[in-house]
Enzyme design. Structure first.
Site, PDB file in Angstrom:
ATOM      1  N   GLU A  35       4.988   4.721   3.624  1.00 18.56           N
ATOM      2  CA  GLU A  35       4.531   6.054   4.027  1.00 18.56           C
ATOM      3  C   GLU A  35       5.719   7.012   3.989  1.00 18.56           C
ATOM      4  O   GLU A  35       6.806   6.671   4.412  1.00 18.56           O
ATOM      5  CB  GLU A  35       3.904   5.988   5.429  1.00 18.56           C
ATOM      6  CG  GLU A  35       3.557   7.307   6.064  1.00 18.56           C
ATOM      7  CD  GLU A  35       2.670   8.200   5.201  1.00 18.56           C
ATOM      8  OE1 GLU A  35       1.652   7.744   4.667  1.00 18.56           O
ATOM      9  OE2 GLU A  35       3.047   9.388   5.045  1.00 18.56           O
ATOM     10  N   ASP A  48     -12.454   9.552  -2.839  1.00 17.32           N
ATOM     11  CA  ASP A  48     -13.750  10.250  -2.933  1.00 17.32           C
ATOM     12  C   ASP A  48     -13.635  11.423  -3.898  1.00 17.32           C
ATOM     13  O   ASP A  48     -14.640  12.087  -4.159  1.00 17.32           O
ATOM     14  CB  ASP A  48     -14.178  10.774  -1.551  1.00 17.32           C
ATOM     15  CG  ASP A  48     -13.266  11.871  -1.062  1.00 17.32           C
ATOM     16  OD1 ASP A  48     -12.036  11.724  -1.217  1.00 17.32           O
ATOM     17  OD2 ASP A  48     -13.768  12.891  -0.551  1.00 17.32           O
ATOM     18  N   ASP A  83      -3.138  11.657  -2.244  1.00 16.86           N
ATOM     19  CA  ASP A  83      -3.195  13.120  -2.330  1.00 16.86           C
ATOM     20  C   ASP A  83      -3.542  13.536  -3.770  1.00 16.86           C
ATOM     21  O   ASP A  83      -2.930  13.034  -4.715  1.00 16.86           O
ATOM     22  CB  ASP A  83      -1.848  13.730  -1.922  1.00 16.86           C
ATOM     23  CG  ASP A  83      -1.515  13.417  -0.463  1.00 16.86           C
ATOM     24  OD1 ASP A  83      -2.457  13.209   0.324  1.00 16.86           O
ATOM     25  OD2 ASP A  83      -0.326  13.365  -0.125  1.00 16.86           O
ATOM     26  N   ASP A 125       9.627   7.844   0.088  1.00 19.82           N
ATOM     27  CA  ASP A 125       8.816   8.448  -0.967  1.00 19.82           C
ATOM     28  C   ASP A 125       8.703   7.421  -2.085  1.00 19.82           C
ATOM     29  O   ASP A 125       9.723   6.926  -2.591  1.00 19.82           O
ATOM     30  CB  ASP A 125       9.507   9.719  -1.469  1.00 19.82           C
ATOM     31  CG  ASP A 125       8.624  10.500  -2.430  1.00 19.82           C
ATOM     32  OD1 ASP A 125       7.859   9.867  -3.193  1.00 19.82           O
ATOM     33  OD2 ASP A 125       8.704  11.738  -2.417  1.00 19.82           O
ATOM     34  N   LYS A 135      -3.353  20.957  -8.905  1.00 18.36           N
ATOM     35  CA  LYS A 135      -2.773  21.855  -9.928  1.00 18.36           C
ATOM     36  C   LYS A 135      -2.038  21.053 -10.997  1.00 18.36           C
ATOM     37  O   LYS A 135      -1.290  20.116 -10.688  1.00 18.36           O
ATOM     38  CB  LYS A 135      -1.795  22.837  -9.263  1.00 18.36           C
ATOM     39  CG  LYS A 135      -2.501  23.805  -8.343  1.00 18.36           C
ATOM     40  CD  LYS A 135      -1.612  24.945  -7.921  1.00 18.36           C
ATOM     41  CE  LYS A 135      -2.437  25.908  -7.081  1.00 18.36           C
ATOM     42  NZ  LYS A 135      -1.788  26.270  -5.830  1.00 18.36           N
ATOM     43  N   GLU A 183       0.868  -1.181   0.000  1.00 20.50           N
ATOM     44  CA  GLU A 183       0.000   0.000   0.000  1.00 20.50           C
ATOM     45  C   GLU A 183       0.902   1.226   0.000  1.00 20.50           C
ATOM     46  O   GLU A 183       1.782   1.359   0.864  1.00 20.50           O
ATOM     47  CB  GLU A 183      -0.929   0.047   1.217  1.00 20.50           C
ATOM     48  CG  GLU A 183      -1.889   1.246   1.131  1.00 20.50           C
ATOM     49  CD  GLU A 183      -2.748   1.470   2.373  1.00 20.50           C
ATOM     50  OE1 GLU A 183      -2.547   0.784   3.385  1.00 20.50           O
ATOM     51  OE2 GLU A 183      -3.606   2.372   2.333  1.00 20.50           O
ATOM     52  N   TYR A 208      -9.489   7.558   5.875  1.00 18.38           N
ATOM     53  CA  TYR A 208     -10.101   8.608   5.063  1.00 18.38           C
ATOM     54  C   TYR A 208     -11.451   8.166   4.514  1.00 18.38           C
ATOM     55  O   TYR A 208     -12.367   8.963   4.385  1.00 18.38           O
ATOM     56  CB  TYR A 208      -9.159   9.015   3.920  1.00 18.38           C
ATOM     57  CG  TYR A 208      -8.186  10.100   4.332  1.00 18.38           C
ATOM     58  CD1 TYR A 208      -7.247   9.863   5.321  1.00 18.38           C
ATOM     59  CD2 TYR A 208      -8.222  11.358   3.749  1.00 18.38           C
ATOM     60  CE1 TYR A 208      -6.362  10.856   5.718  1.00 18.38           C
ATOM     61  CE2 TYR A 208      -7.337  12.355   4.134  1.00 18.38           C
ATOM     62  CZ  TYR A 208      -6.413  12.099   5.112  1.00 18.38           C
ATOM     63  OH  TYR A 208      -5.545  13.082   5.513  1.00 18.38           O
ATOM     64  N   GLU A 209     -11.551   6.902   4.205  1.00 18.66           N
ATOM     65  CA  GLU A 209     -12.819   6.373   3.663  1.00 18.66           C
ATOM     66  C   GLU A 209     -13.931   6.512   4.709  1.00 18.66           C
ATOM     67  O   GLU A 209     -15.052   6.921   4.378  1.00 18.66           O
ATOM     68  CB  GLU A 209     -12.620   4.905   3.272  1.00 18.66           C
ATOM     69  CG  GLU A 209     -13.791   4.276   2.571  1.00 18.66           C
ATOM     70  CD  GLU A 209     -13.436   2.908   1.997  1.00 18.66           C
ATOM     71  OE1 GLU A 209     -12.255   2.490   2.088  1.00 18.66           O
ATOM     72  OE2 GLU A 209     -14.332   2.250   1.454  1.00 18.66           O
TER      73      GLU A 209
HETATM   74  N1  SAM Z   1      -4.330   5.738   2.808  1.00 12.60           N
HETATM   75  C1  SAM Z   1      -4.740   6.426   4.014  1.00 12.60           C
HETATM   76  C2  SAM Z   1      -6.235   6.451   4.108  1.00 12.60           C
HETATM   77  O1  SAM Z   1      -6.911   6.188   3.098  1.00 12.60           O
HETATM   78  O2  SAM Z   1      -6.759   6.722   5.204  1.00 12.60           O
HETATM   79  C3  SAM Z   1      -4.131   7.838   4.074  1.00 12.60           C
HETATM   80  C4  SAM Z   1      -4.543   8.781   2.996  1.00 12.60           C
HETATM   81  S1  SAM Z   1      -3.679  10.336   3.069  1.00 12.60           S
HETATM   82  C5  SAM Z   1      -4.699  11.435   2.214  1.00 12.60           C
HETATM   83  C6  SAM Z   1      -2.361  10.098   1.897  1.00 12.60           C
HETATM   84  C7  SAM Z   1      -1.092   9.536   2.528  1.00 12.60           C
HETATM   85  O3  SAM Z   1      -0.172   9.226   1.490  1.00 12.60           O
HETATM   86  C8  SAM Z   1      -0.382  10.504   3.468  1.00 12.60           C
HETATM   87  O4  SAM Z   1      -0.092   9.844   4.688  1.00 12.60           O
HETATM   88  C9  SAM Z   1       0.884  10.877   2.715  1.00 12.60           C
HETATM   89  O5  SAM Z   1       1.955  11.187   3.578  1.00 12.60           O
HETATM   90  C10 SAM Z   1       1.134   9.636   1.881  1.00 12.60           C
HETATM   91  N2  SAM Z   1       1.893   9.889   0.640  1.00 12.60           N
HETATM   92  C11 SAM Z   1       1.623  10.819  -0.288  1.00 12.60           C
HETATM   93  N3  SAM Z   1       2.504  10.771  -1.292  1.00 12.60           N
HETATM   94  C12 SAM Z   1       3.349   9.763  -0.999  1.00 12.60           C
HETATM   95  C13 SAM Z   1       4.489   9.233  -1.652  1.00 12.60           C
HETATM   96  N4  SAM Z   1       4.940   9.739  -2.806  1.00 12.60           N
HETATM   97  N5  SAM Z   1       5.139   8.183  -1.090  1.00 12.60           N
HETATM   98  C14 SAM Z   1       4.694   7.679   0.103  1.00 12.60           C
HETATM   99  N6  SAM Z   1       3.633   8.151   0.770  1.00 12.60           N
HETATM  100  C15 SAM Z   1       2.963   9.180   0.238  1.00 12.60           C
END
Ligand code: SAM
Length: 213
Positions: free
Chosen positions: A68, A154, A118, A96, A122, A43, A194-195
């Site tokens: 993460e 969503d 995320d 990352d 933009k 994930e 988030y869901e």
């Molecule tokens: N998946 C979880 C949920 O649905 O509840 C968290 C959603 S949250 C909006 C997005 C997560 O993705 C954040 O914790 C962010 O730090 C992580 N994230 C975003 N871009 C990432 C990347 N390039 N590599 C690793 N993690 C990333």
């Protein structure tokens, strides 16, 4: 999800037995880490880890790796993981996902979950979206031929963009719904943090499942 920097989070991560360190050295060796040949599901952007922990509990014959980017967020997942130490099929990595090809070899990953990624609305940030063509190419380089990417959000604009991008990049759309919770795929669906939050607000949840032809 970006929590404020939590002092000491990097130290906790460095010492955690649930986190894989020097992850680039594990490329091509993940079977040895888990000690079996079970499929590997990852994930990307797992947040606090609710989805991947529940997945690992329900499916002991699948190996899971939660990725993460932020230490402060991973810290929360580690705290949760410490409450359930008996899960030999689950590890975390702080990285990352841009560098994912340095960590997994070709054919090493079976499924990829992207949950509420995320949106980067933009245009100039489009390449950062986890469903952009750049990321889809990275996934191709680590996934088995019949591997699947499952994406939930969503955000309807991000969802339509992701479907279009996947098609343009030659992926096959196996399934798409704009209302997951009323669809046939809701049975067995594991809700992410988030869901839960967004569906309580009345937002519909979109999901697509794609594969490489
Ligand atoms: N998946 C979880 C949920 O649905 O509840 C968290 C959603 S949250 C909006 C997005 C997560 O993705 C954040 O914790 C962010 O730090 C992580 N994230 C975003 N871009 C990432 C990347 N390039 N590599 C690793 N993690 C990333």
């Amino acid at each position: 999800m970006r929590l404020r920097n939590i002092p000491g989070s990097r130290e906790v991560i460095a010492e955690s037995e649930f986190v894989i360190h020097n992850e680039e050295e594990k490329k091509g060796h993940w079977k040895e880490i888990f000690g079996n040949n079970n499929p590997i599901h990852i994930e990307i952007g797992m947040g606090k880890g609710t989805f991947i922990m529940e997945s690992a509990k329900r499916n002991p014959d699948i190996n899971y790796i939660g990725i993460e980017k932020y230490s402060s967020v991973l810290l929360r997942a580690i705290e949760k993981r410490e409450q359930e130490p008996e899960l030999p099929n689950l590890y975390f990595i702080r990285m990352d996902a841009e560098y994912i090809e340095n960590v997994f070899d070709k054919d090493e990953v079976s499924n990829i979950y992207l949950n509420f990624s995320d949106p980067w609305p933009k245009d100039r940030n489009a390449k950062r979206r986890l469903t952009s063509d750049r990321f889809l190419k990275r996934y191709t380089n680590i996934m088995k031929k019949d591997g699947r990417v499952r994406f939930k959000t969503d955000n309807i604009n991000l969802f339509e963009y992701s479907l279009e991008t996947a098609k343009e990049c030659g992926w096959e759309i196996l399934y798409e719904t704009r209302d997951l919770h009323k669809s046939e795929y809701n049975e067995g669906n594991i809700m992410t943090e988030y869901e839960k939050k967004f569906s309580q607000l009345g937002n519909k949840i979109n999901m697509m499942i794609i594969t490489q032809p």
